[in-house]
Design an enzyme around this catalytic site. Structure first.
Site, PDB file in Angstrom:
ATOM      1  N   ALA A  23      24.308   4.956  63.003  1.00 30.28           N
ATOM      2  CA  ALA A  23      25.271   5.891  63.585  1.00 30.28           C
ATOM      3  C   ALA A  23      26.233   6.351  62.498  1.00 30.28           C
ATOM      4  O   ALA A  23      25.976   6.187  61.300  1.00 30.28           O
ATOM      5  CB  ALA A  23      26.007   5.228  64.745  1.00 30.28           C
ATOM      6  N   SER A  24      27.358   6.893  62.897  1.00 35.40           N
ATOM      7  CA  SER A  24      28.271   7.497  61.941  1.00 35.40           C
ATOM      8  C   SER A  24      28.961   6.482  61.046  1.00 35.40           C
ATOM      9  O   SER A  24      29.208   6.736  59.871  1.00 35.40           O
ATOM     10  CB  SER A  24      29.330   8.309  62.691  1.00 35.40           C
ATOM     11  N   LEU A  25      29.274   5.304  61.593  1.00 34.43           N
ATOM     12  CA  LEU A  25      30.073   4.332  60.861  1.00 34.43           C
ATOM     13  C   LEU A  25      29.281   3.132  60.367  1.00 34.43           C
ATOM     14  O   LEU A  25      29.716   2.435  59.458  1.00 34.43           O
ATOM     15  CB  LEU A  25      31.223   3.829  61.746  1.00 34.43           C
ATOM     16  N   ALA A  26      28.147   2.860  60.981  1.00 30.56           N
ATOM     17  CA  ALA A  26      27.408   1.633  60.648  1.00 30.56           C
ATOM     18  C   ALA A  26      25.932   1.805  60.957  1.00 30.56           C
ATOM     19  O   ALA A  26      25.522   2.778  61.594  1.00 30.56           O
ATOM     20  CB  ALA A  26      27.977   0.450  61.444  1.00 30.56           C
ATOM     21  N   GLN A  27      25.153   0.831  60.493  1.00 32.34           N
ATOM     22  CA  GLN A  27      23.736   0.783  60.836  1.00 32.34           C
ATOM     23  C   GLN A  27      23.389  -0.639  61.260  1.00 32.34           C
ATOM     24  O   GLN A  27      24.079  -1.597  60.892  1.00 32.34           O
ATOM     25  CB  GLN A  27      22.862   1.239  59.676  1.00 32.34           C
ATOM     26  N   VAL A  28      22.328  -0.771  62.052  1.00 35.29           N
ATOM     27  CA  VAL A  28      21.970  -2.060  62.644  1.00 35.29           C
ATOM     28  C   VAL A  28      20.598  -2.496  62.142  1.00 35.29           C
ATOM     29  O   VAL A  28      19.624  -1.741  62.248  1.00 35.29           O
ATOM     30  CB  VAL A  28      21.971  -1.985  64.185  1.00 35.29           C
ATOM     31  N   GLY A  49      18.620   1.130  64.020  1.00 35.61           N
ATOM     32  CA  GLY A  49      19.481   2.208  64.491  1.00 35.61           C
ATOM     33  C   GLY A  49      20.569   2.475  63.476  1.00 35.61           C
ATOM     34  O   GLY A  49      20.965   1.592  62.707  1.00 35.61           O
ATOM     35  N   LYS A  60      25.021  -5.654  62.530  1.00 39.39           N
ATOM     36  CA  LYS A  60      25.634  -4.333  62.399  1.00 39.39           C
ATOM     37  C   LYS A  60      26.544  -4.336  61.175  1.00 39.39           C
ATOM     38  O   LYS A  60      27.467  -5.154  61.079  1.00 39.39           O
ATOM     39  CB  LYS A  60      26.429  -4.009  63.665  1.00 39.39           C
ATOM     40  N   ASP A  73      32.681   4.865  74.924  1.00 34.74           N
ATOM     41  CA  ASP A  73      31.703   5.568  74.091  1.00 34.74           C
ATOM     42  C   ASP A  73      30.291   5.386  74.651  1.00 34.74           C
ATOM     43  O   ASP A  73      29.374   4.965  73.946  1.00 34.74           O
ATOM     44  CB  ASP A  73      31.782   5.038  72.658  1.00 34.74           C
TER      45      ASP A  73
END
Length: 323
Positions: free
Chosen positions: A114-119, A112, A133, A277
């Protein structure tokens, strides 16, 4: 302009005009999606927020921008490797899965983003499966310029639409504050552990709400390591239930929805500590058949960077109002 052109070309029926309008919205939404993907950072964060505004935005925008909630642009593992090494105290040239690393294996691509990080899915040396993360590289400098651009665009829009009283300055201020909080993964780890403990003590939800355990010894301000939750994104589950009409899927989706309502009711009325969120990209569902047929359908809460503490008077007031 497209709608005006449609009227000039030939009279359209209401149905044809509506289809023309939807097509125009689809094209514009794709342009916005492309712009946000190209710029990344704060622009993806704003698009994710826009995707939750279903009552305020046309469906075409909501559906198109929703893809950024868990499928934002990713960075290759080689690019974020420096962040991992710096944050976990490894040598600059250390092997990410070697003896000096806490990880025996790191799976690429990420599960996954997102805007600030990836997992990334990973495995510790003792065999524990975890989710790692990692903040995107060069994020702080990028966000600073993104905020400046957003403020300039907001100022220009407020001048153009002065007569309508248009202003989104408050929203950009809110993004600025929230992003600063979300960039601190140590705060997110503390939020996750607090939320996990609260649900573990809840008489009804302790078995149906899952908050992955944080591995603090392998976490820092920019890297967060937690137990891997093998669940189905709630959006995919609900879409499959709606499209197929399968009774078992409908039952699982209904149970997950009820648990979601109960979980956030507990946060508001019992805990006074609220996840801020809860978009679909942060919600997974573990059906009973995944590991234990006798277990209830479980809801997994992810991304604990943003929380709000309700004052006790507010919590009690809400209980009196809705109780």
């Amino acid at each position: 302009l497209s709608l005006q052109g449609a009227w000039r070309e030939a009279p359209l029926s209401p149905g044809a005009l509506e289809e023309r309008r939807r097509e125009l919205h689809r094209r514009c939404a794709e342009e916005v999606l492309s712009l946000c993907r190209s710029n990344g950072g704060l622009f993806i964060k704003m698009a994710q927020h826009a995707a939750t505004l279903k009552p305020a935005l046309p469906d075409e925008y909501v559906e198109t921008l929703a893809t950024l909630q868990d499928r934002a642009p990713v960075q290759p593992l080689s690019e974020i490797a420096k962040v991992i090494r710096e944050e976990l105290g490894m040598a600059p040239d250390a092997d990410l899965t070697g003896p000096a690393s806490p990880f025996r294996e790191i799976v690429e691509p990420p599960v996954g983003s997102a805007s600030l990080a990836q997992v990334h899915r990973a495995v510790l040396h003792d065999g524990t499966e975890v989710a790692m993360k990692v903040q995107h590289a060069h994020l702080k400098s990028t966000l600073a310029s993104d905020l400046h651009i957003a403020r300039c665009l907001e100022w220009a829009a407020s001048i153009l639409f002065r007569g309508e009283g248009f202003s989104l300055a408050w929203a950009i201020d809110e993004f600025d504050t929230n992003v600063s909080l979300e960039l601190d993964f140590e705060r997110e780890a503390a939020n996750a552990e607090r939320c996990r403990e609260m649900f573990a003590q809840h008489p009804r939800l302790s078995q149906s709400v899952v908050v992955p355990r944080v591995h603090k010894e392998f976490s820092s301000r920019r890297v967060l390591t937690m137990d891997f939750a093998n669940g189905v994104p709630i959006r995919e589950l609900c879409s499959a239930a709606r499209e197929t009409g399968d009774e078992s899927l409908v039952s699982i989706a209904s149970e997950a929805a009820a648990t979601l309502v109960d979980a956030f009711s507990a946060m508001v009325f019992a805990f006074g500590f609220i996840h801020c969120d809860p978009h679909p990209g942060n919600l997974l569902v573990i059906p009973p058949s995944f590991d234990d047929p006798a277990a209830p359908t479980r809801l997994v809460l992810l991304d604990h960077g943003l929380y709000r503490d309700l004052p006790e008077t507010t919590r009690l007031g809400d209980c009196g109002l809705w109780g």
